[in-house]
Scaffold this motif. Structure first.
Motif, PDB file in Angstrom:
ATOM      1  N   ALA A 164       0.854  -1.187   0.000  1.00  0.00           N
ATOM      2  CA  ALA A 164       0.000   0.000   0.000  1.00  0.00           C
ATOM      3  C   ALA A 164       0.888   1.234   0.000  1.00  0.00           C
ATOM      4  O   ALA A 164       1.818   1.330   0.810  1.00  0.00           O
ATOM      5  CB  ALA A 164      -0.915   0.011   1.218  1.00  0.00           C
ATOM      6  N   VAL A 165       0.627   2.146  -0.907  1.00  0.00           N
ATOM      7  CA  VAL A 165       1.330   3.425  -0.951  1.00  0.00           C
ATOM      8  C   VAL A 165       0.352   4.483  -0.455  1.00  0.00           C
ATOM      9  O   VAL A 165      -0.654   4.759  -1.106  1.00  0.00           O
ATOM     10  CB  VAL A 165       1.814   3.756  -2.381  1.00  0.00           C
ATOM     11  N   VAL A 166       0.638   5.049   0.702  1.00  0.00           N
ATOM     12  CA  VAL A 166      -0.257   6.026   1.315  1.00  0.00           C
ATOM     13  C   VAL A 166       0.244   7.426   0.955  1.00  0.00           C
ATOM     14  O   VAL A 166       1.304   7.857   1.401  1.00  0.00           O
ATOM     15  CB  VAL A 166      -0.307   5.853   2.845  1.00  0.00           C
ATOM     16  N   GLY A 167      -0.535   8.124   0.134  1.00  0.00           N
ATOM     17  CA  GLY A 167      -0.119   9.438  -0.353  1.00  0.00           C
ATOM     18  C   GLY A 167       0.331   9.335  -1.800  1.00  0.00           C
ATOM     19  O   GLY A 167       1.160   8.476  -2.142  1.00  0.00           O
ATOM     20  N   ILE A 168      -0.208  10.195  -2.655  1.00  0.00           N
ATOM     21  CA  ILE A 168       0.124  10.119  -4.082  1.00  0.00           C
ATOM     22  C   ILE A 168       0.664  11.450  -4.598  1.00  0.00           C
ATOM     23  O   ILE A 168       0.288  11.945  -5.661  1.00  0.00           O
ATOM     24  CB  ILE A 168      -1.066   9.617  -4.923  1.00  0.00           C
ATOM     25  N   GLY A 169       1.588  12.014  -3.800  1.00  0.00           N
ATOM     26  CA  GLY A 169       2.389  13.131  -4.284  1.00  0.00           C
ATOM     27  C   GLY A 169       3.566  12.577  -5.067  1.00  0.00           C
ATOM     28  O   GLY A 169       3.542  11.434  -5.550  1.00  0.00           O
ATOM     29  N   THR A 170       4.625  13.363  -5.197  1.00  0.00           N
ATOM     30  CA  THR A 170       5.790  12.947  -5.978  1.00  0.00           C
ATOM     31  C   THR A 170       6.359  11.624  -5.502  1.00  0.00           C
ATOM     32  O   THR A 170       6.563  10.692  -6.296  1.00  0.00           O
ATOM     33  CB  THR A 170       6.887  14.021  -5.909  1.00  0.00           C
ATOM     34  N   MET A 171       6.641  11.504  -4.196  1.00  0.00           N
ATOM     35  CA  MET A 171       7.260  10.291  -3.679  1.00  0.00           C
ATOM     36  C   MET A 171       6.338   9.087  -3.837  1.00  0.00           C
ATOM     37  O   MET A 171       6.786   7.982  -4.168  1.00  0.00           O
ATOM     38  CB  MET A 171       7.651  10.476  -2.219  1.00  0.00           C
ATOM     39  N   GLY A 172       5.053   9.288  -3.608  1.00  0.00           N
ATOM     40  CA  GLY A 172       4.113   8.198  -3.771  1.00  0.00           C
ATOM     41  C   GLY A 172       4.018   7.714  -5.207  1.00  0.00           C
ATOM     42  O   GLY A 172       4.022   6.501  -5.476  1.00  0.00           O
ATOM     43  N   LEU A 173       3.960   8.642  -6.151  1.00  0.00           N
ATOM     44  CA  LEU A 173       3.820   8.272  -7.558  1.00  0.00           C
ATOM     45  C   LEU A 173       5.096   7.645  -8.113  1.00  0.00           C
ATOM     46  O   LEU A 173       5.036   6.735  -8.953  1.00  0.00           O
ATOM     47  CB  LEU A 173       3.416   9.493  -8.378  1.00  0.00           C
ATOM     48  N   LEU A 174       6.249   8.100  -7.649  1.00  0.00           N
ATOM     49  CA  LEU A 174       7.500   7.434  -8.030  1.00  0.00           C
ATOM     50  C   LEU A 174       7.562   6.040  -7.415  1.00  0.00           C
ATOM     51  O   LEU A 174       8.008   5.079  -8.055  1.00  0.00           O
ATOM     52  CB  LEU A 174       8.705   8.262  -7.582  1.00  0.00           C
ATOM     53  N   SER A 175       7.093   5.906  -6.168  1.00  0.00           N
ATOM     54  CA  SER A 175       7.092   4.600  -5.495  1.00  0.00           C
ATOM     55  C   SER A 175       6.209   3.603  -6.230  1.00  0.00           C
ATOM     56  O   SER A 175       6.581   2.434  -6.399  1.00  0.00           O
ATOM     57  CB  SER A 175       6.604   4.751  -4.050  1.00  0.00           C
ATOM     58  N   ILE A 176       5.032   4.045  -6.661  1.00  0.00           N
ATOM     59  CA  ILE A 176       4.123   3.164  -7.393  1.00  0.00           C
ATOM     60  C   ILE A 176       4.824   2.580  -8.617  1.00  0.00           C
ATOM     61  O   ILE A 176       4.761   1.368  -8.887  1.00  0.00           O
ATOM     62  CB  ILE A 176       2.854   3.930  -7.811  1.00  0.00           C
ATOM     63  N   GLN A 177       5.512   3.423  -9.367  1.00  0.00           N
ATOM     64  CA  GLN A 177       6.172   2.952 -10.584  1.00  0.00           C
ATOM     65  C   GLN A 177       7.289   1.965 -10.277  1.00  0.00           C
ATOM     66  O   GLN A 177       7.425   0.928 -10.939  1.00  0.00           O
ATOM     67  CB  GLN A 177       6.728   4.147 -11.360  1.00  0.00           C
ATOM     68  N   LEU A 178       8.088   2.278  -9.278  1.00  0.00           N
ATOM     69  CA  LEU A 178       9.201   1.401  -8.933  1.00  0.00           C
ATOM     70  C   LEU A 178       8.701   0.057  -8.404  1.00  0.00           C
ATOM     71  O   LEU A 178       9.225  -1.002  -8.764  1.00  0.00           O
ATOM     72  CB  LEU A 178      10.094   2.087  -7.884  1.00  0.00           C
ATOM     73  N   LEU A 179       7.664   0.080  -7.577  1.00  0.00           N
ATOM     74  CA  LEU A 179       7.106  -1.154  -7.028  1.00  0.00           C
ATOM     75  C   LEU A 179       6.460  -2.012  -8.117  1.00  0.00           C
ATOM     76  O   LEU A 179       6.541  -3.243  -8.082  1.00  0.00           O
ATOM     77  CB  LEU A 179       6.092  -0.811  -5.930  1.00  0.00           C
ATOM     78  N   ASN A 180       5.846  -1.366  -9.090  1.00  0.00           N
ATOM     79  CA  ASN A 180       5.281  -2.112 -10.219  1.00  0.00           C
ATOM     80  C   ASN A 180       6.367  -2.837 -11.002  1.00  0.00           C
ATOM     81  O   ASN A 180       6.169  -3.966 -11.471  1.00  0.00           O
ATOM     82  CB  ASN A 180       4.493  -1.183 -11.142  1.00  0.00           C
ATOM     83  N   LEU A 181       7.531  -2.181 -11.154  1.00  0.00           N
ATOM     84  CA  LEU A 181       8.646  -2.816 -11.851  1.00  0.00           C
ATOM     85  C   LEU A 181       9.098  -4.084 -11.137  1.00  0.00           C
ATOM     86  O   LEU A 181       9.568  -5.035 -11.769  1.00  0.00           O
ATOM     87  CB  LEU A 181       9.835  -1.845 -11.948  1.00  0.00           C
ATOM     88  N   LEU A 182       8.943  -4.101  -9.822  1.00  0.00           N
ATOM     89  CA  LEU A 182       9.354  -5.256  -9.027  1.00  0.00           C
ATOM     90  C   LEU A 182       8.293  -6.351  -9.005  1.00  0.00           C
ATOM     91  O   LEU A 182       8.512  -7.418  -8.425  1.00  0.00           O
ATOM     92  CB  LEU A 182       9.661  -4.816  -7.596  1.00  0.00           C
ATOM     93  N   GLY A 183       7.131  -6.093  -9.582  1.00  0.00           N
ATOM     94  CA  GLY A 183       6.076  -7.085  -9.610  1.00  0.00           C
ATOM     95  C   GLY A 183       5.192  -7.093  -8.383  1.00  0.00           C
ATOM     96  O   GLY A 183       4.470  -8.076  -8.126  1.00  0.00           O
ATOM     97  N   SER A 184       5.204  -6.013  -7.611  1.00  0.00           N
ATOM     98  CA  SER A 184       4.364  -5.930  -6.418  1.00  0.00           C
ATOM     99  C   SER A 184       2.906  -5.693  -6.787  1.00  0.00           C
ATOM    100  O   SER A 184       2.602  -5.175  -7.868  1.00  0.00           O
ATOM    101  CB  SER A 184       4.842  -4.779  -5.520  1.00  0.00           C
ATOM    102  N   ASN A 185       2.015  -6.088  -5.893  1.00  0.00           N
ATOM    103  CA  ASN A 185       0.592  -5.785  -6.032  1.00  0.00           C
ATOM    104  C   ASN A 185       0.333  -4.481  -5.291  1.00  0.00           C
ATOM    105  O   ASN A 185       0.346  -4.448  -4.060  1.00  0.00           O
ATOM    106  CB  ASN A 185      -0.242  -6.917  -5.422  1.00  0.00           C
TER     107      ASN A 185
END
Length: 331
Positions: A164-185
């Motif tokens: 779960a990524v709590v917060g969708i500012g810059t850090m959150g949106l960068l985290s979403i992309q990086l976690l997707n690359l790792l195959g996370s849900n």
């Protein structure tokens, strides 16, 4: 040259000062793009204080090497670069053990020494990284992306983890992309009326409110007890308590907010759940540059406003509006 100088919270001024002169193993960068980050905003609000005032803020920098302190560095002139922000000593226990960002003798660009919200900024030559092949826009994202990479360097994730990524500012949106690359849900947690929701969904996250996420975890995580890994990127003192309620027993909270405020949370719940809270900040620049060069991380939609340096005060005020993700300045 023109610079933005923070004299005290809320007191940001456009001023004319002499251009800095590099000496020894230092170089001068002509700044082409600089981002306003959460730390800069906290300085402006007064919830987090820089190590000196007045100061020229700004550490998300992209530019061109314009001058150097000695002849041995002349080959760097004209290089398209970004710079790390911690000017470490290289000799202390922390530096010798691979933790130079915690060097007790370091100076930090935009925090304890003047930063990049200026036409020119000084940095040490060993801290610069080539950003050839990147746009100025992408170059100014190297530092925050490196900070996101660092959270996974501090605590690597297993593939297919529930996140779960709590917060969708810059850090959150960068985290979403990086976690997707790792195959996370990946589930992103935001307010129902968040204007950034569409961007998070476009980047591959299922977006829901905190209450919806609590219900979601009951049916989509083992025994309904929470997410393996929770990124707290709200920029709010309330974020940690939210993350604690979402993380599973013996799960991990990656703390990414630098709002500067005191935080209150359920300490007993953290102990009973045996939760790890892992803070992280400055990270590996070359890994960030590599991801950006390969276009594996998209930052184009994250820049929501661009201002000339002369409009810097207006830019800071704009950065607090809810629809803003990243505001960039162009000297």
């Amino acid at each position: 040259m023109k610079v933005l100088v923070l004299h005290k919270p809320g007191d940001l001024r456009l001023e004319d000062v002499d251009e800095p002169t590099p000496k020894g193993n230092w170089v001068k960068i002509r700044v082409k793009r600089v981002g306003i980050c959460g730390t800069d905003k906290a300085f402006y609000k007064g919830t987090y204080m820089p190590q000196k005032l007045p100061i020229i803020p700004g550490h998300e920098i992209a530019g061109i090497v314009n001058d150097v302190g000695n002849k041995e560095l002349e080959h760097l002139v004209g290089e398209k670069v970004t710079t790390e922000i911690n000017v470490h000593c290289g000799k202390c226990w922390y530096c010798l053990h691979g933790m130079s960002s915690h060097c007790p003798y370091r100076q930090t660009i935009g925090i304890s020494i003047d930063g990049g919200m200026a036409e020119y900024v000084l940095t040490r030559a060993d801290l610069i990284h080539s950003i050839e092949g990147l746009s100025w826009e992408e170059g100014a994202f190297v530092e925050p992306l490196a900070a996101v990479i660092e959270m996974l360097e501090m605590h690597p994730l297993n593939p297919s983890s529930n996140v779960a990524v709590v917060g969708i500012g810059t850090m959150g949106l960068l985290s979403i992309q990086l976690l997707n690359l790792l195959g996370s849900n990946v589930v992103a947690v935001a307010r129902a009326d968040s204007p950034k929701r569409r961007i998070a969904e476009k980047l591959g996250a299922e977006v829901m409110t905190f209450e919806e996420a609590l219900d979601f975890m009951k049916t989509h995580t083992p025994e309904g007890h929470g997410f393996d890994y929770v990124v707290e990127a709200t920029g709010s003192p309330k974020g940690l308590e939210m993350a604690l309620n979402l993380v599973r027993p013996r799960g991990v909270i990656a703390a990414k907010s630098t709002h500067g405020s005191d935080v209150s949370f359920n300490y007993t719940l953290m102990v009973v759940k045996e939760v790890k809270i892992v803070g992280s900040r400055c990270g590996p620049f070359e890994k960030a540059i590599n991801l950006l060069r390969k276009r594996l991380i998209n930052v184009k939609n994250l820049v929501t406003s661009i201002y000339k340096l002369e409009k810097g005060i207006e830019a800071f005020e704009k950065s607090f509006e809810r629809d803003q993700i990243k505001v960039h300045l162009i000297p």
